[in-house]
Design a protein around this motif. Sequence first.
Motif, PDB file in Angstrom:
ATOM      1  N   VAL A   2       1.076  -1.135   0.654  1.00 58.47           N
ATOM      2  CA  VAL A   2      -0.231  -0.219  -0.060  1.00 58.47           C
ATOM      3  C   VAL A   2       0.967   1.165  -0.025  1.00 58.47           C
ATOM      4  N   GLN A   3       0.970   2.071  -1.142  1.00 59.79           N
ATOM      5  CA  GLN A   3       1.543   3.136  -1.206  1.00 59.79           C
ATOM      6  C   GLN A   3       1.222   4.811  -0.272  1.00 59.79           C
ATOM      7  N   LEU A   4       1.432   4.988   0.688  1.00 62.14           N
ATOM      8  CA  LEU A   4       1.198   6.431   0.882  1.00 62.14           C
ATOM      9  C   LEU A   4       2.087   7.313   0.492  1.00 62.14           C
ATOM     10  N   VAL A   5       1.095   8.164   0.281  1.00 58.33           N
ATOM     11  CA  VAL A   5       1.387   9.621  -0.117  1.00 58.33           C
ATOM     12  C   VAL A   5       1.940  11.003   0.708  1.00 58.33           C
ATOM     13  N   GLU A   6       3.339  11.192   0.469  1.00 56.82           N
ATOM     14  CA  GLU A   6       3.694  12.521   1.364  1.00 56.82           C
ATOM     15  C   GLU A   6       3.358  13.858   0.551  1.00 56.82           C
ATOM     16  N   ASP A  91      16.919  20.348   9.688  1.00 55.81           N
ATOM     17  CA  ASP A  91      16.227  19.873   9.464  1.00 55.81           C
ATOM     18  C   ASP A  91      15.626  19.486   8.515  1.00 55.81           C
ATOM     19  N   THR A  92      16.723  19.729   7.397  1.00 58.23           N
ATOM     20  CA  THR A  92      17.099  19.577   6.652  1.00 58.23           C
ATOM     21  C   THR A  92      17.003  17.413   5.702  1.00 58.23           C
ATOM     22  N   ALA A  93      15.904  17.521   5.625  1.00 58.55           N
ATOM     23  CA  ALA A  93      16.161  16.193   5.071  1.00 58.55           C
ATOM     24  C   ALA A  93      14.872  15.654   3.951  1.00 58.55           C
ATOM     25  N   VAL A  94      14.988  14.095   3.152  1.00 62.16           N
ATOM     26  CA  VAL A  94      14.026  13.485   3.381  1.00 62.16           C
ATOM     27  C   VAL A  94      13.106  13.291   4.264  1.00 62.16           C
ATOM     28  N   TYR A  95      11.347  14.044   4.516  1.00 63.99           N
ATOM     29  CA  TYR A  95      10.682  13.141   5.232  1.00 63.99           C
ATOM     30  C   TYR A  95      10.013  11.899   4.476  1.00 63.99           C
ATOM     31  N   TYR A  96       9.110  10.705   5.163  1.00 62.98           N
ATOM     32  CA  TYR A  96       8.802   9.719   5.203  1.00 62.98           C
ATOM     33  C   TYR A  96       7.368   9.685   5.672  1.00 62.98           C
ATOM     34  N   GLY A 120       8.787   9.578   0.136  1.00 63.22           N
ATOM     35  CA  GLY A 120       9.066  10.528   0.288  1.00 63.22           C
ATOM     36  C   GLY A 120       8.978  12.615   0.302  1.00 63.22           C
ATOM     37  N   THR A 121       9.116  13.527   1.031  1.00 65.64           N
ATOM     38  CA  THR A 121       9.368  14.898   0.026  1.00 65.64           C
ATOM     39  C   THR A 121      10.136  15.724   1.134  1.00 65.64           C
ATOM     40  N   GLN A 122      10.616  16.211  -0.366  1.00 68.39           N
ATOM     41  CA  GLN A 122      11.946  17.100   0.260  1.00 68.39           C
ATOM     42  C   GLN A 122      11.818  17.737   1.235  1.00 68.39           C
ATOM     43  N   VAL A 123      12.069  18.096   2.129  1.00 69.43           N
ATOM     44  CA  VAL A 123      12.216  19.195   2.929  1.00 69.43           C
ATOM     45  C   VAL A 123      14.187  19.977   3.423  1.00 69.43           C
ATOM     46  N   THR A 124      13.720  21.407   2.678  1.00 67.74           N
ATOM     47  CA  THR A 124      15.359  22.158   2.627  1.00 67.74           C
ATOM     48  C   THR A 124      14.829  23.942   3.667  1.00 67.74           C
ATOM     49  N   VAL A 125      15.758  23.535   4.669  1.00 69.88           N
ATOM     50  CA  VAL A 125      15.824  24.724   5.423  1.00 69.88           C
ATOM     51  C   VAL A 125      16.566  25.119   5.585  1.00 69.88           C
ATOM     52  N   SER A 126      16.900  26.758   4.635  1.00 67.64           N
ATOM     53  CA  SER A 126      18.461  27.395   4.838  1.00 67.64           C
ATOM     54  C   SER A 126      17.993  28.944   5.074  1.00 67.64           C
TER      55      SER A 126
END
Length: 126
Positions: A2-6, A91-96, A120-126
Amino acid sequence: HVQLVESGGGSVQIGGSLTLTCVAPRGFNDADAEWGWFRQTPGAQCEMVASISPDGKKYYYSDSVKGRFAISRDNGENAVRLRMSDLSPRDTAVYYCAADRGTMRSAYAGLDELNYWGQGTQVTVS
């Protein structure tokens, strides 16, 4: 599988906020699953940052996000959200998003060990 979608990732300034959403497919209903959010940086394992128990009454937060992140479930929408505030470059990372009928560990080499996971969805903090 089952594929979850972020969704909800993106770029944000230091100190900013983001809310990630994880949605399960229509018809999916696993009342016995613990849900969690993980994040991964290059070369590292997937680290659990937050989880919520099947009954929605117990929570886990890693020390690195405690007090800044909040996980919640919306059973009506088959969704789990992660509200992130006071974000920093660490906190920059790919979040799953992932879910499992068993108790999830704090880290995995790969989330395919679990019953359900997303891309996954990418979160970039800068």
